[in-house]
Design an enzyme around this catalytic site. Structure first.
Site, short mmCIF file in Angstrom:
data_model
loop_
_atom_site.label_atom_id
_atom_site.label_comp_id
_atom_site.label_asym_id
_atom_site.label_seq_id
_atom_site.Cartn_x
_atom_site.Cartn_y
_atom_site.Cartn_z
N THR A 241 77.42 -55.41 -59.88
CA THR A 241 76.22 -54.80 -60.49
C THR A 241 76.49 -53.43 -61.10
O THR A 241 75.56 -52.70 -61.42
CB THR A 241 75.11 -54.67 -59.43
OG1 THR A 241 75.56 -53.82 -58.36
CG2 THR A 241 74.72 -56.02 -58.86
N CYS B 116 51.07 -35.03 -56.11
CA CYS B 116 51.53 -35.86 -54.99
C CYS B 116 50.95 -35.33 -53.68
O CYS B 116 51.58 -34.55 -52.97
CB CYS B 116 53.06 -35.89 -54.93
SG CYS B 116 53.68 -37.08 -53.74
N THR C 238 76.03 -50.82 -53.27
CA THR C 238 75.86 -52.20 -53.74
C THR C 238 76.12 -53.15 -52.58
O THR C 238 76.88 -52.84 -51.67
CB THR C 238 76.82 -52.53 -54.90
OG1 THR C 238 76.58 -53.88 -55.33
CG2 THR C 238 78.28 -52.39 -54.48
N TYR C 239 75.43 -54.28 -52.64
CA TYR C 239 75.66 -55.36 -51.67
C TYR C 239 76.23 -56.57 -52.40
O TYR C 239 76.31 -57.66 -51.84
CB TYR C 239 74.35 -55.71 -50.96
CG TYR C 239 73.69 -54.50 -50.33
CD1 TYR C 239 74.08 -54.05 -49.06
CD2 TYR C 239 72.69 -53.79 -50.99
CE1 TYR C 239 73.50 -52.93 -48.49
CE2 TYR C 239 72.09 -52.68 -50.43
CZ TYR C 239 72.50 -52.25 -49.18
OH TYR C 239 71.92 -51.13 -48.61
N ASN C 240 76.58 -56.35 -53.68
CA ASN C 240 77.13 -57.41 -54.54
C ASN C 240 76.21 -58.63 -54.60
O ASN C 240 76.66 -59.77 -54.60
CB ASN C 240 78.53 -57.82 -54.06
CG ASN C 240 79.52 -56.68 -54.18
OD1 ASN C 240 79.67 -56.08 -55.24
ND2 ASN C 240 80.17 -56.35 -53.07
N THR C 241 74.91 -58.34 -54.66
CA THR C 241 73.94 -59.43 -54.80
C THR C 241 72.95 -59.09 -55.91
O THR C 241 72.73 -57.92 -56.23
CB THR C 241 73.14 -59.64 -53.49
OG1 THR C 241 72.44 -58.43 -53.17
CG2 THR C 241 74.05 -60.03 -52.34
#
Length: 488
Positions: free
Chosen positions: A394, A127, A382-385
Site C-alpha cells: 500500500t 472543537c 501497514t498490515y499489507n491488506t
C-alpha cells in the site's frame, strides 16, 4: 520548570470547569440549572462513525493499551480519542508519548499556558471536545479561572499568539519571519525562541488533532457515574440536542450512498488495478522535471476547486468564540480573496528531515525525536491488506494521501509524480480529505461513509491518522522555515 501563580485546583477547579462547558454537538451554550437525570444518547461508543463493537473488536483494549494510558494519559483515563486510536496500538504509543511530553514534561512553557494554547488552537475549528478536555486540565494545573472568560482576560503575551494561531490553522503559507520577529521583540511581552517553538508545536498538534476528532466522529465524553443505566449529571454539561438522540449524527438512512455492494467491490478492484499499473509504469516512465512540476500545479489548482459544501452562515457558539480572534478567517476564504495561486513551497529547500527536525530539537529538547518517530510510524504503518485482500503493498496509496494534504498547503516534492494522486484518490475521498484537513468542523458521517465502502473502519482510521500527521508536519514546516529565516 516554570509555573504560573497558584490557581484553583481540586474540587474548586472541577466546579469552575463546569461553568465553561461547550455542547459537543450543537455547540450552543448549555443552560446552567439544577441537576437532572438524563438517559444516555442512542449513539454509543467512542465514535459516531464506527460501531462500538468494531472499535472494541479491533483493539480489544488489551493490556498494552491500558499500560500506555496509565503511563502517558494526561487525563488519567481512557478517553474516546485514545480508544479509537488504539485500533493502531503501535501508532498510539508514539502519539501518547509525544503529547505527554508536550503537556507534562520539562519544557519552556508553564503547564497552564500549554493547556490554554491547546484551547486556543482547538477553538479555531470549534472543537468543543478538545476545548472541554483542556479547560479541565488548565484548571487542574493551576490555571487562573478568569482566563476562561475569553481572550480579553488573558495576558498580552498569550494574546500575541492569536495571529500565528490563525495563520497556522488556516493559511500557514502566509507566515513570515516578520511574524516571528514581532513575537520575540515585543518588550516585556516577548517570547523567547524556545517558548515560541513549544507554543507552535502545541498549536500545530491541536489543529491537527481537531481534524482527527471530527474525521473520526469522536463522541463527547460521557460522565462515568451511572445509576441503573441513567446518569446523574448537571444540565450545563449536557444540552437538549443530546436528549433528542444525538442530533449531530446524520440519520443512518442518509449515511450510505446509493451504490450497491457490487459497485463498491468493483471500485475496490479498480483501485487495486490502478495501484498495480502505477508500480509497473514506474519502471518504464521517466517524466521530466518540467512535466512533474506541471502535474503538481495542476493537482494544486484542482484541490482548490474541491468544494465540501457551502457554509457561509456558520454560527460559532459564544463559549467557543470567546477563544477566537477573527472567526471569519479560514482556508475557505482562499479562493475568494482573488489570490491567483498558492505559493509553492519546494520541500527540498526546507525539509523536515534536514532542517525542521534539527531546529525544533535544538530549541525544544527531544521533541524533534518524538515527532519524527510519530511521523515515520504513521507513514510506514501497514498490515499489507486492503479490505479483504492480503499481501498488498500500500506504499503508493499512503504516499498519495500524505502528499495530497501537503499539496493543498502548497508543498511540492520534486521527486513525486502528482499524477498518482489523481489516479488513486477518487473525488469523494478528495472531498473528505480536504474537509477533514482544512475545515474539519464540517465533516459528516455521509462523507466518511462515501469513500472506500468495502474498506475496514481500521483502515479509515489509518487514513485519518495520515491526514492528521501530514497536516501537522505541513504547519510545522512553514513555521520553522519562518523561524530559520528570522535567525539568518
Amino acid at each position: 520548570m516554570n509555573r504560573l501563580g497558584s490557581g484553583p485546583v481540586g474540587s474548586a477547579a472541577a466546579a469552575a470547569a463546569g461553568q465553561y462547558r461547550v455542547c459537543g454537538n450543537c455547540r450552543k451554550v448549555p443552560r446552567q440549572e439544577k441537576r437532572v437525570q438524563v438517559s444516555p444518547p442512542l449513539t454509543r461508543g467512542p465514535s459516531a462513525f464506527i460501531p462500538e463493537n468494531e472499535v472494541m473488536q479491533a483493539n480489544g483494549l488489551d493490556e498494552r493499551t491500558n499500560l500506555l494510558v496509565e503511563e502517558y494519559s494526561t487525563s488519567g483515563r481512557l478517553d474516546n480519542i485514545t480508544q479509537v486510536m488504539s485500533i493502531h496500538t503501535q501508532y498510539l504509543e508514539s502519539f501518547l508519548r509525544s503529547q505527554f511530553y508536550m503537556l507534562r514534561m520539562d519544557g519552556p512553557l508553564p503547564l497552564p499556558y500549554r493547556h490554554y494554547i491547546a484551547i486556543m488552537a482547538a477553538a479555531r475549528h470549534q472543537c468543543s471536545y478538545l476545548i472541554n478536555m483542556h479547560v479541565d486540565e488548565f484548571l487542574k494545573t493551576g490555571g487562573i479561572a478568569e482566563w476562561l472568560n475569553g481572550l480579553e482576560y488573558i495576558p498580552q503575551r498569550l494574546k500575541n499568539l492569536n495571529e500565528i494561531n490563525k495563520l497556522l490553522a488556516h493559511r500557514p503559507w502566509l507566515i513570515t519571519k516578520e511574524h516571528i520577529q514581532k513575537l520575540v521583540k515585543t518588550g516585556e511581552n516577548n517570547w523567547s525562541l524556545p517558548e515560541l517553538v513549544h507554543a507552535v508545536v502545541l498549536l500545530a498538534h491541536y489543529h491537527a488533532l481537531a481534524s482527527f476528532v471530527f474525521g473520526s466522529g469522536i463522541n463527547p465524553e460521557r460522565d462515568p457515574d451511572t445509576s441503573n443505566g441513567v446518569r446523574l449529571i448537571a444540565v450545563n454539561n449536557f444540552c437538549v440536542c443530546d436528549l433528542a438522540n444525538d442530533n449531530n449524527i446524520e440519520n443512518a438512512s442518509l449515511t450510505s450512498s446509493n451504490f450497491g455492494i457490487a459497485d463498491s467491490l468493483s471500485e475496490l478492484e479498480a483501485l487495486m488495478e490502478r495501484m498495480k499499473r502505477l508500480q509497473e509504469d514506474k519502471e518504464d516512465e521517466d517524466a521530466s522535471q518540467e512535466e512533474m512540476a506541471t502535474r503538481f500545479e495542476k493537482e494544486k489548482k484542482e484541490s482548490l476547486l474541491v468544494i465540501s459544501g457551502a457554509f457561509d452562515d456558520e454560527i460559532v457558539s459564544t463559549d467557543v468564540s470567546r477563544y477566537v480572534e477573527d472567526p471569519g478567517f479560514g482556508y475557505k476564504d482562499f479562493a475568494r480573496r482573488g489570490e491567483d495561486h498558492l505559493p509553492t513551497f519546494r520541500a527540498q529547500d526546507y525539509t523536515w528531515e534536514n532542517h525542521g527536525f534539527s531546529l525544533v530539537n535544538r530549541l525544544y529538547s527531544d521533541i524533534g525525536h518524538l515527532l519524527d518517530e510519530k511521523f515515520r510510524m504513521v507513514y510506514n504503518l501497514t498490515y499489507n491488506t486492503m479490505a479483504t485482500h492480503e499481501d498488498v503493498d500500500t506504499t503508493t496509496l499512503r504516499r498519495a494521501l500524505f502528499n495530497y494534504v501537503h499539496c493543498m498547503y502548497g508543498i511540492r516534492y520534486d521527486d513525486y509524480d502528482y499524477g498518482e494522486v489523481n489516479q488513486l484518490l477518487e473525488r469523494s475521498l478528495k472531498v473528505y480529505i480536504k474537509t477533514v484537513t482544512c475545515y474539519p468542523e464540517r465533516t459528516t458521517k455521509r462523507m466518511y461513509d462515501s469513500y472506500w465502502r468495502q474498506f475496514k473502519h481500521s483502515e479509515k482510521v489509518h487514513v485519518n491518522l495520515l491526514l492528521m500527521e501530514a497536516r501537522m508536519q505541513a504547519e510545522l514546516l512553514y513555521a520553522l522555515r519562518a523561524i530559520t529565516r528570522h535567525l539568518t
